[in-house]
Design a protein around this motif. Structure first.
Motif, PDB file in Angstrom:
ATOM      1  N   PRO A 235      51.162  73.267 100.612  1.00 45.16           N
ATOM      2  CA  PRO A 235      52.008  72.365  99.811  1.00 45.16           C
ATOM      3  C   PRO A 235      51.777  70.886 100.087  1.00 45.16           C
ATOM      4  O   PRO A 235      52.164  70.036  99.276  1.00 45.16           O
ATOM      5  CB  PRO A 235      53.431  72.794 100.198  1.00 45.16           C
ATOM      6  CG  PRO A 235      53.289  73.498 101.513  1.00 45.16           C
ATOM      7  CD  PRO A 235      51.945  74.161 101.475  1.00 45.16           C
ATOM      8  N   ARG A 236      51.124  70.577 101.205  1.00 45.24           N
ATOM      9  CA  ARG A 236      50.839  69.170 101.495  1.00 45.24           C
ATOM     10  C   ARG A 236      49.694  68.639 100.631  1.00 45.24           C
ATOM     11  O   ARG A 236      49.507  67.418 100.531  1.00 45.24           O
ATOM     12  CB  ARG A 236      50.504  69.009 102.974  1.00 45.24           C
ATOM     13  CG  ARG A 236      51.694  69.213 103.903  1.00 45.24           C
ATOM     14  CD  ARG A 236      51.293  69.347 105.347  1.00 45.24           C
ATOM     15  NE  ARG A 236      50.557  70.598 105.576  1.00 45.24           N
ATOM     16  CZ  ARG A 236      50.247  71.079 106.781  1.00 45.24           C
ATOM     17  NH1 ARG A 236      50.620  70.398 107.854  1.00 45.24           N
ATOM     18  NH2 ARG A 236      49.590  72.212 106.909  1.00 45.24           N
ATOM     19  N   LEU A 237      48.949  69.518  99.992  1.00 46.00           N
ATOM     20  CA  LEU A 237      47.842  69.112  99.125  1.00 46.00           C
ATOM     21  C   LEU A 237      48.351  68.984  97.686  1.00 46.00           C
ATOM     22  O   LEU A 237      47.876  69.660  96.771  1.00 46.00           O
ATOM     23  CB  LEU A 237      46.693  70.120  99.236  1.00 46.00           C
ATOM     24  CG  LEU A 237      46.131  70.339 100.649  1.00 46.00           C
ATOM     25  CD1 LEU A 237      45.028  71.384 100.622  1.00 46.00           C
ATOM     26  CD2 LEU A 237      45.620  69.029 101.245  1.00 46.00           C
ATOM     27  N   ARG A 238      49.294  68.090  97.495  1.00 45.33           N
ATOM     28  CA  ARG A 238      49.988  67.996  96.211  1.00 45.33           C
ATOM     29  C   ARG A 238      49.095  67.507  95.073  1.00 45.33           C
ATOM     30  O   ARG A 238      49.312  67.868  93.917  1.00 45.33           O
ATOM     31  CB  ARG A 238      51.204  67.067  96.348  1.00 45.33           C
ATOM     32  CG  ARG A 238      52.316  67.643  97.198  1.00 45.33           C
ATOM     33  CD  ARG A 238      53.522  66.731  97.215  1.00 45.33           C
ATOM     34  NE  ARG A 238      53.248  65.470  97.885  1.00 45.33           N
ATOM     35  CZ  ARG A 238      53.349  65.284  99.198  1.00 45.33           C
ATOM     36  NH1 ARG A 238      53.718  66.303  99.971  1.00 45.33           N
ATOM     37  NH2 ARG A 238      53.085  64.125  99.736  1.00 45.33           N
ATOM     38  N   SER A 239      48.123  66.663  95.365  1.00 49.40           N
ATOM     39  CA  SER A 239      47.279  66.105  94.294  1.00 49.40           C
ATOM     40  C   SER A 239      46.074  66.981  93.987  1.00 49.40           C
ATOM     41  O   SER A 239      45.223  66.599  93.183  1.00 49.40           O
ATOM     42  CB  SER A 239      46.810  64.694  94.677  1.00 49.40           C
ATOM     43  OG  SER A 239      45.922  64.738  95.777  1.00 49.40           O
ATOM     44  N   PHE A 240      45.993  68.161  94.603  1.00 47.03           N
ATOM     45  CA  PHE A 240      44.865  69.058  94.379  1.00 47.03           C
ATOM     46  C   PHE A 240      45.191  70.085  93.289  1.00 47.03           C
ATOM     47  O   PHE A 240      44.793  71.237  93.363  1.00 47.03           O
ATOM     48  CB  PHE A 240      44.481  69.757  95.685  1.00 47.03           C
ATOM     49  CG  PHE A 240      43.832  68.835  96.682  1.00 47.03           C
ATOM     50  CD1 PHE A 240      42.471  68.872  96.900  1.00 47.03           C
ATOM     51  CD2 PHE A 240      44.589  67.919  97.406  1.00 47.03           C
ATOM     52  CE1 PHE A 240      41.866  68.015  97.811  1.00 47.03           C
ATOM     53  CE2 PHE A 240      43.999  67.058  98.319  1.00 47.03           C
ATOM     54  CZ  PHE A 240      42.624  67.102  98.518  1.00 47.03           C
TER      55      PHE A 240
END
Length: 429
Positions: A235-240
């Motif tokens: 969830p920390r890779l929101r812009s992916f």
């Protein structure tokens, strides 16, 4: 001879028409160039975005690049201007916890980003007074690879405590506080090459002592394996954000580089168009998606010489979700390695190719498919051609980069890179 839509670029005895060998619509093999790539219109930018769809964050970055293209070249900000921008950013982020910034100085190295060292006096998240060395990492007007500071920041956040990497502190992705999009990370001690080694561009033709190879090689493989096994839905890779299945992910990745070629190239290249058509006709279906670092090699990690320990993996700017074979093929590039004492080629100056792939398979638990690896070797070769032939030329001509001498040197590799791409395509056909 082939007509304008069926151009060839191979020796006469092996010459073949693009449309005969690769059945692709004309719209995907040769698109019309922008009328003026230095002054693209809003309609032309929208056309590129619609005709070559890619991930939303990549589309945002490439669209922003073209919209900013008419705003002039890169202007070096003064350290006083940088200090003022940091004051604005850090006051906003820290409020009363901000104490002050000292010891500002430029950091050398890197072909794509402007970097400034500074030391921060602040009250950290635990309420303790701290004096912390940090790095401001900021875009120039245009880079040899246009990338997202937001994505780089998210990757550093996601891998904090998992692999050695700089700590990610604050992000100014829209250049609200600083002259260009930027982020602040922790400063990590270490070197990218032995201090007693030969001079040269860090990471190119990397040469290491046997002692360093033994220690760094195992860490190198372990870290790459950890990256590839990371949860792509973190969830920390929101812009992916991505759409479709694994095949669509690869298509969008190819589209992004096709779009860069359309945006930056001045001279038509049948060989480049042929390579794109071959890639589209031979897309492998990944058995799983992975986080791909995008530039994993010696020269892009720091290590401490006294104990031969990797202290930080650098340059996450090209990171994306994709096929792990892309990283493997990139790391195998002979440009990043050197010959050992017995004349055998060493991957990234560390170990022979067979040993590297065997170790990777053992440590990661992931297989390596030779045909998929070959696909990504061609892709990576095409990517370096685009950077040298198109992007490096355009940003130096338009004075968009802070590293004009180094980037201009990259243009000189055009002939070697095109010949390598031609060789790869001849081998597969």
């Amino acid at each position: 001879m082939c007509d304008g839509y069926h151009q060839c670029d191979a020796p006469a005895q092996q010459r073949f028409c693009l449309a005969e060998k690769v059945h692709m619509p004309v719209s995907q093999t040769l698109r019309p160039a922008l009328i003026d790539k230095d002054h693209p219109t809003a309609d032309q930018i929208r056309d590129l975005s619609a005709s070559l769809p890619t991930e939303p964050e990549i589309d945002r970055i490439l669209t922003r690049k073209l919209k900013n293209r008419t705003r002039g070249g890169f202007t070096w900000p003064s350290l006083e201007e940088i200090s003022g921008g940091l004051l604005s950013l850090l006051t906003t982020e820290l409020g009363a916890r901000f104490g002050g910034v000292t010891e500002l100085r430029w950091l050398s190295g890197g072909a794509s980003k402007v970097q400034v060292y500074f030391e921060l006096d602040w009250t950290d998240a635990d309420g303790a007074p701290s004096h912390t060395p940090m790095v401001l990492r900021m875009d120039p007007a245009e880079s040899i690879q246009e990338t997202s500071r937001r994505r780089e920041f998210e990757l550093l956040t996601a891998f904090s405590g998992i692999v050695p990497a700089p700590a990610a502190y604050w992000l100014d992705d829209t250049a609200e506080h600083l002259p260009y999009p930027a982020m602040v990370t922790g400063f990590v001690t270490g070197v990218t090459k032995p201090t007693t080694g030969a001079a040269g561009v860090s990471g190119l033709k990397a040469s290491l002592t046997p002692e360093l190879r033994n220690s760094l090689g195992q860490q190198f493989v372990e870290i790459l394996s950890t990256i590839h096994n990371h949860d792509v839905d973190d969830p920390r890779l929101r812009s992916f954000e991505r759409a479709g299945d694994a095949h669509d992910v690869i298509v969008h990745h190819i589209n992004s580089w096709d779009r860069i070629w359309q945006e930056d190239s001045d001279v038509p290249s049948p060989l480049v168009r042929l390579a794109f058509a071959w890639l589209r006709a031979n897309i492998p279906t990944p058995d799983r998606l992975s986080v791909v670092h995008g530039d994993f090699r010696t020269g892009n990690y720091l290590f401490t010489e006294d104990d031969a320990t990797i202290s930080a993996i650098l340059d996450w700017e090209g990171g994306h979700i994709g096929d792990r074979h892309e990283d493997l093929a990139y790391t195998l590039n002979r440009m990043f390695g050197s010959e050992g004492d017995d004349g055998e080629f060493l991957v990234s100056g560390l170990m022979p190719e067979s040993e590297f792939l065997d170790r990777y398979t053992q440590v990661s638990g992931l297989s390596v498919d030779p045909e998929t690896l070959r696909f990504w070797k061609i892709f990576n070769c095409l990517k370096t051609v685009i950077i040298a032939v198109a992007t490096a030329y355009r940003i130096t001509t338009n004075k968009k980069t802070h590293q004009d001498v180094l980037v201009a040197w990259i243009i000189g590799t055009e002939g070697v890179l095109l010949d390598e791409l031609r060789t790869h395509l001849e081998e597969v056909n």
